[in-house]
Design a protein around this motif. Structure first.
Motif, PDB file in Angstrom:
ATOM      1  N   THR A   1       4.458   6.939   8.991  1.00 52.81           N
ATOM      2  CA  THR A   1       5.827   7.340   9.260  1.00 52.81           C
ATOM      3  C   THR A   1       6.363   8.124   8.074  1.00 52.81           C
ATOM      4  OG1 THR A   1       6.197   5.389  10.623  1.00 52.81           O
ATOM      5  CG2 THR A   1       8.151   6.532   9.799  1.00 52.81           C
ATOM      6  N   PRO A   2       6.583   9.412   8.229  1.00 50.88           N
ATOM      7  CA  PRO A   2       7.061  10.213   7.094  1.00 50.88           C
ATOM      8  C   PRO A   2       8.506   9.884   6.758  1.00 50.88           C
ATOM      9  CG  PRO A   2       7.024  11.530   9.096  1.00 50.88           C
ATOM     10  CD  PRO A   2       6.403  10.212   9.444  1.00 50.88           C
ATOM     11  N   PRO A   3       8.926  10.095   5.509  1.00 53.58           N
ATOM     12  CA  PRO A   3      10.324   9.844   5.141  1.00 53.58           C
ATOM     13  C   PRO A   3      11.240  10.889   5.770  1.00 53.58           C
ATOM     14  CG  PRO A   3       9.136  10.857   3.318  1.00 53.58           C
ATOM     15  CD  PRO A   3       8.115  10.562   4.376  1.00 53.58           C
ATOM     16  N   GLY A   4      12.534  10.641   5.658  1.00 52.35           N
ATOM     17  CA  GLY A   4      13.507  11.581   6.193  1.00 52.35           C
ATOM     18  C   GLY A   4      14.372  11.000   7.286  1.00 52.35           C
TER      19      GLY A   4
ATOM     20  N   PRO B   1       7.490  12.118   0.056  1.00 50.22           N
ATOM     21  CA  PRO B   1       6.383  11.901   0.996  1.00 50.22           C
ATOM     22  C   PRO B   1       5.135  11.353   0.311  1.00 50.22           C
ATOM     23  CG  PRO B   1       7.380  14.075   1.265  1.00 50.22           C
ATOM     24  CD  PRO B   1       7.932  13.517  -0.004  1.00 50.22           C
ATOM     25  N   ILE B   2       4.344  10.634   1.096  1.00 50.40           N
ATOM     26  CA  ILE B   2       3.051  10.153   0.612  1.00 50.40           C
ATOM     27  C   ILE B   2       2.062  11.304   0.725  1.00 50.40           C
ATOM     28  CG2 ILE B   2       1.218   8.464   0.967  1.00 50.40           C
ATOM     29  CD1 ILE B   2       3.275   6.659   2.281  1.00 50.40           C
ATOM     30  N   PRO B   3       1.245  11.538  -0.261  1.00 51.88           N
ATOM     31  CA  PRO B   3       0.241  12.620  -0.163  1.00 51.88           C
ATOM     32  C   PRO B   3      -0.603  12.485   1.105  1.00 51.88           C
ATOM     33  CG  PRO B   3       0.331  11.770  -2.404  1.00 51.88           C
ATOM     34  CD  PRO B   3       1.192  10.864  -1.574  1.00 51.88           C
TER      35      PRO B   3
ATOM     36  N   VAL C   1       0.822  -1.206   0.000  1.00 56.07           N
ATOM     37  CA  VAL C   1       0.000   0.000   0.000  1.00 56.07           C
ATOM     38  C   VAL C   1       0.862   1.264   0.000  1.00 56.07           C
ATOM     39  CG1 VAL C   1      -0.234   0.162   2.524  1.00 56.07           C
ATOM     40  CG2 VAL C   1      -2.042   1.044   1.054  1.00 56.07           C
ATOM     41  N   VAL C   2       2.007   1.252   0.674  1.00 51.28           N
ATOM     42  CA  VAL C   2       2.871   2.432   0.693  1.00 51.28           C
ATOM     43  C   VAL C   2       3.445   2.678  -0.700  1.00 51.28           C
ATOM     44  CG1 VAL C   2       5.009   3.382   1.629  1.00 51.28           C
ATOM     45  CG2 VAL C   2       3.405   2.220   3.140  1.00 51.28           C
ATOM     46  N   GLN C   3       3.822   1.621  -1.383  1.00 51.87           N
ATOM     47  CA  GLN C   3       4.352   1.743  -2.739  1.00 51.87           C
ATOM     48  C   GLN C   3       3.300   2.315  -3.681  1.00 51.87           C
ATOM     49  OE1 GLN C   3       5.558  -2.019  -4.367  1.00 51.87           O
ATOM     50  NE2 GLN C   3       6.834  -1.105  -5.967  1.00 51.87           N
ATOM     51  N   LEU C   4       2.055   1.896  -3.501  1.00 42.71           N
ATOM     52  CA  LEU C   4       0.986   2.361  -4.370  1.00 42.71           C
ATOM     53  C   LEU C   4       0.525   3.774  -4.034  1.00 42.71           C
ATOM     54  CD1 LEU C   4      -1.155  -0.895  -4.384  1.00 42.71           C
ATOM     55  CD2 LEU C   4       0.145   0.005  -6.327  1.00 42.71           C
ATOM     56  N   ALA C   5       0.642   4.162  -2.749  1.00 43.39           N
ATOM     57  CA  ALA C   5       0.036   5.415  -2.294  1.00 43.39           C
ATOM     58  C   ALA C   5       0.652   6.642  -2.941  1.00 43.39           C
ATOM     59  CB  ALA C   5       0.159   5.520  -0.773  1.00 43.39           C
TER      60      ALA C   5
END
Length: 862
Positions: free
Chosen positions: A476-479, A502-504, A439-443
């Motif tokens: 969990t946001p990237p960074g 980042p994911i929207p 789901v994270v890859q698709l988001a």
């Protein structure tokens, strides 16, 4: 029965059922004469006195006898009570690590540890190279004091090396013959001698009247879990199935959710000639059969490590497995074989799939595609397989020589590579678990509404562990740092900066809402309660999603969780192991110190026995551990002194210096305690964990000396690159420690607090929260308030209704400390159960708390 006893002790965490299984109940009386009235049973004075003494000994260790258990013990004879009491105390001590003698290299540790480790090393080397028999000592010049010690035969001077302090050869640090004249009685104080100690917590011991009933309950609890089991739990499943066969066959549910657990059960059952329908019921994919093959060969059913040796199978078992593969749908069979291609090629040599290709044509077809078997010879075998392949044009294609698979995974990857995310989403909706995992890859590339709708449709079929992992990744946001923990027990861990975009926000919000709504829906299907009690401190404990490689521990902490370290200024780390008869094993306990920016500050190990004088003190390096004594090493840490040296993070590591895996040890465990009075004090033990599995290096925790907390890591590290000491690898260790803090400390992972809030919000109209400062708040679900809103208010601890509610009478509870008054039959998770009585309440582990939120009806782990 003793094996069952120990197992029940370990898995119930509340000791007594184990020992009472070995204690005979009073002999039943014969028929009572007419008019005879049974007199009240009285306890003999010696039994009464012995019972009081046993209670006192147990209380000192932090354990209490339940009323039924005390009554049963009081009905025994004096001899039976003495025997039961001895076994009970031994079992309790085993939980704490106090059932063995702990003898370090320097018996007067820490007082006799050399101030200069390098000088100590030079003296040893000088003695080894120059010392001669029947000559004056090269160190002190005395004559008649140099003698060889057995069995290493090193020449040791009695005047230079104190036989009352050393427990091993001073030169090579290997254990010597206990009868060697060099060793002299030590005046070191006994462990805990004269200490007055009040246990920090007490645990109630309960009575097990029927071992078979307890075994059935434990087996069914383990089989119902929705997350992969720990190593010790899988061993317990095998023991219970085999130990009670064939009765245990009737204890098996229609479906076992976790595939690794299924393999363990099937392997145990097949050894006793289990019926074919059991295989059909619990092996519904080729991967299940592969797991079963590994389990039959005493390998890892989680497929992380190949079996140590590939053993042959009996013809009936081989045919049964091929028949089961042949009954599977060809598209899934082909794909599953290619998913673990090398393992299946290895196992094909045991199964001989082409031997009966007419009887099992689909199995032969799948293996031909896997192995790239040439089919251009015009033989009956080739013609039969090509005719069969023609029936599955979308699964296999023939290139003129070999069959080539067209797999689902390849189709998804092709769609993602080509940027056709709509196609990838459409494919993944066919496999709910895979959709949630990706789901994270698709988001990042799929419209939020479409993705949320697809996730809402897939979530009811996915396991709670998959949903929880996806929810934590979304939030969990990237960074920070991405940390990859391979499934192999000793594989290399990888960490790298998270540079993903980042994911929207709308995708995070909508998909997270869909996942949370599904968890609340499942919780609402559980029995309702009037009142729930929650402990805010559960926010420090992460929700477990898998525990395959988790160590067996006194306090079971999910990886990444945070707990306080002992409150005193001094902490003692300990390590104990015993080697097999024909194999020398040299383990090392080491501690590295880093500052707040993870710069190396100091080291305490076999190369540096003292750090900062007494800030950290090592007990000495033992290089062998023969039975029965084994070997023990200790490291004392002075928290204030380490902070004064500029240290913030203390990282202990256990190394196998000579590359012997932990699973070859006769026994091995480590842990930490408050600074004891004496060498090893079971009363002071705060954590003890086993050394097990194929690993050779274990990083159990990272201690933050500033906040006086420790993050439970439980990581088995790869020994590649000569990672066998701290001195040359502290930079790698610093990167790993920093990655751990980033990965678990900076993210927004799902905690047991949030899981408990889902339970409470969906099941109880009244929720009482115990805060960290001891105060309480009461939350009431409003008449028009939805479960999601109530759960959000609870999780965020906003807008309590009042603070007047007591903590008694709850039907559900989630707490760190089990000092609660609960209703009979209440469900409760408590990290430290204290005096909770399993006869009155239903105890839950962390995995049980998560596992209750499984799909209904069960659909397996997606």
């Amino acid at each position: 029965m003793d094996g069952l006893a120990e197992m029940l002790l370990r898995h119930r965490r509340l000791v007594a059922p184990s020992l009472l299984a070995t204690v005979p109940a009073p002999e039943p009386a014969g028929p009572e004469p007419r008019g005879w009235r049974r007199r009240k049973v009285t306890t003999a004075p010696e039994v009464s006195d012995g019972l009081v003494a046993l209670e006192a000994d147990l209380l000192v260790l932090g354990y209490l006898l339940s009323a039924p258990l005390r009554r049963r013990l009081g009905e025994l004879t004096g001899t039976e009570l003495a025997n039961a009491g001895r076994h009970l105390l031994q079992a309790v001590l085993a939980e704490l690590g106090g059932y063995v003698d702990h003898v370090p290299l320097f018996r007067n540790f820490p007082a006799s540890i050399p101030a200069d480790t390098f000088e100590f090393y030079v003296r040893r080397v000088f003695t080894l190279l120059v010392q001669q028999p029947e000559q004056p000592c090269v160190l002190c010049g005395k004559t008649g004091t140099v003698h060889p010690v057995a069995p290493c035969a090193h020449l040791v001077c009695d005047a230079c090396w104190d036989g009352a302090d050393f427990s091993a050869c001073p030169i090579c640090h290997r254990r010597v013959d206990p009868d060697d004249p060099f060793l002299r009685p030590s005046d070191a104080p006994a462990s805990g001698a004269g200490r007055e100690w009040r246990p920090e917590r007490t645990t109630l011991l309960w009575l097990c009247d029927d071992p078979a009933e307890s075994a059935r309950d434990l087996l069914q609890t383990l089989l119902a879990r929705q997350t992969p089991l720990r190593r010790e739990d899988r061993a317990a499943v095998a023991t219970l199935v085999e130990g009670f066969w064939p009765r245990s066959a009737g204890w098996l549910p229609d479906r076992i959710p976790v595939r690794e657990t299924r393999a363990t059960v099937l392997a145990a059952a097949l050894r006793h000639g289990a019926p074919e329908d059991l295989l059909d019921r619990h092996a519904d994919s080729a991967v299940d059969v592969l797991r079963l093959l590994y389990a039959l060969m005493d390998g890892d059913a989680g497929l992380r490590e190949r079996p140590a040796r590939r053993s042959s199978l009996s013809r009936p078992v081989r045919r049964a497995l091929l028949a089961r593969l042949d009954r599977m749908a060809v598209p899934y069979l082909v794909e599953d074989l290619h998913r673990h291609s090398e393992a299946w090629k290895h196992m094909a040599e045991v199964l001989h799939p082409f031997e009966q290709y007419r009887r099992h044509p689909d199995a032969a077809l799948a293996f031909a595609a896997l192995r790239g078997t040439r089919l251009d010879t015009g033989t009956p075998f080739a013609r039969a397989l090509l005719e069969r392949a023609a029936e599955h044009p979308g699964v296999l294609r023939f290139d003129g020589v070999r069959l080539r698979p067209i797999t689902f995974a390849a189709s998804v990857e092709t769609a993602l590579r080509d940027g056709d995310h709509a196609r990838a989403l459409e494919l993944l909706t066919r496999r709910p678990g895979e959709l949630v995992r990706r789901v994270v890859q698709l988001a990042r590339n799929t419209p939020a509404g479409h993705l949320a709708e697809a996730v809402a449709g897939a979530a009811p079929k996915a396991s709670p562990g998959v949903l929880i992992a996806a929810l934590g990744q979304l939030r969990t946001p990237p960074g920070g740092t991405r940390m990859f923990l391979p499934r192999g027990g000793s594989a290399r861990i990888w960490a790298e900066p998270d540079t993903r975009r980042p994911i929207p926000a709308d995708a995070v919000a909508s998909v997270s809402s869909a996942l949370t709504a599904e968890m609340l829906r499942r919780a609402a299907a559980l029995p309702a309660v009037e009142v729930a009690v929650l402990d805010e401190a559960l926010a420090d404990l992460l929700a477990p999603t898998a525990e395959r490689s988790a160590s067996s521990a006194l306090v079971r902490l999910p990886r990444g969780s945070v707990q306080p370290i002992p409150a005193g200024e001094r902490i003692r780390l300990f390590l104990h192991w015993a080697e097999p008869a024909e194999q020398r094993v040299d383990l090392d306990l080491s501690v590295a110190l880093f500052d707040e920016r993870w710069r190396f500050t100091g080291l305490c190990d076999y190369t540096s026995l003292r750090l900062g004088g007494t800030a950290a003190v090592h007990s000495g390096d033992l290089t062998s551990a023969p039975e029965p004594l084994g070997a023990s090493e200790f490291v004392d840490l002075d928290v204030r002194a380490l902070r004064a040296l500029g240290g913030r993070y203390a990282v202990p590591v256990v190394f196998s210096f000579n590359d012997v895996p932990f699973d070859q040890l006769v026994r091995g465990f480590a842990g930490f305690m408050d600074a004891p009075d004496g060498l090893f004090d079971p009363l002071a033990v705060r954590q003890r964990f086993d050394l097990a599995g194929p690993a050779k290096i274990l990083l159990p925790l990272v201690a933050d000396l500033w906040s006086r907390t420790m993050r439970w890591a439980d990581l088995n590290l790869s020994a590649a690159g000569a990672f066998h000491n701290m001195d040359g690898n502290h930079e790698q260790l610093a990167r790993l420690g920093a990655a751990l803090e980033d990965a678990f400390g900076l993210g927004d992972r799902v905690t047991l607090w949030e899981v408990s809030c889902w339970h409470a919000a969906a099941r109880a109209p009244v929720v009482v929260v115990r805060h960290r400062d001891g105060t309480t708040s009461r939350y009431l679900r409003g008449p028009a308030e939805g479960m999601g809103d109530f759960a959000g208010r609870l999780t965020a601890l906003t807008v309590p209704d009042d603070s007047r509610e007591t903590l008694g009478g709850a039907g559900f509870a989630g707490a760190v400390e089990g000092d609660l008054e609960l209703a009979d039959g209440a469900q409760v998770y408590a990290l430290h159960p204290r005096d909770l009585d399993p006869a009155r309440v239903h105890m839950l582990g962390a995995t049980d708390l998560v596992g209750q939120l499984s799909p209904t009806p069960p659909s397996g782990t997606a």
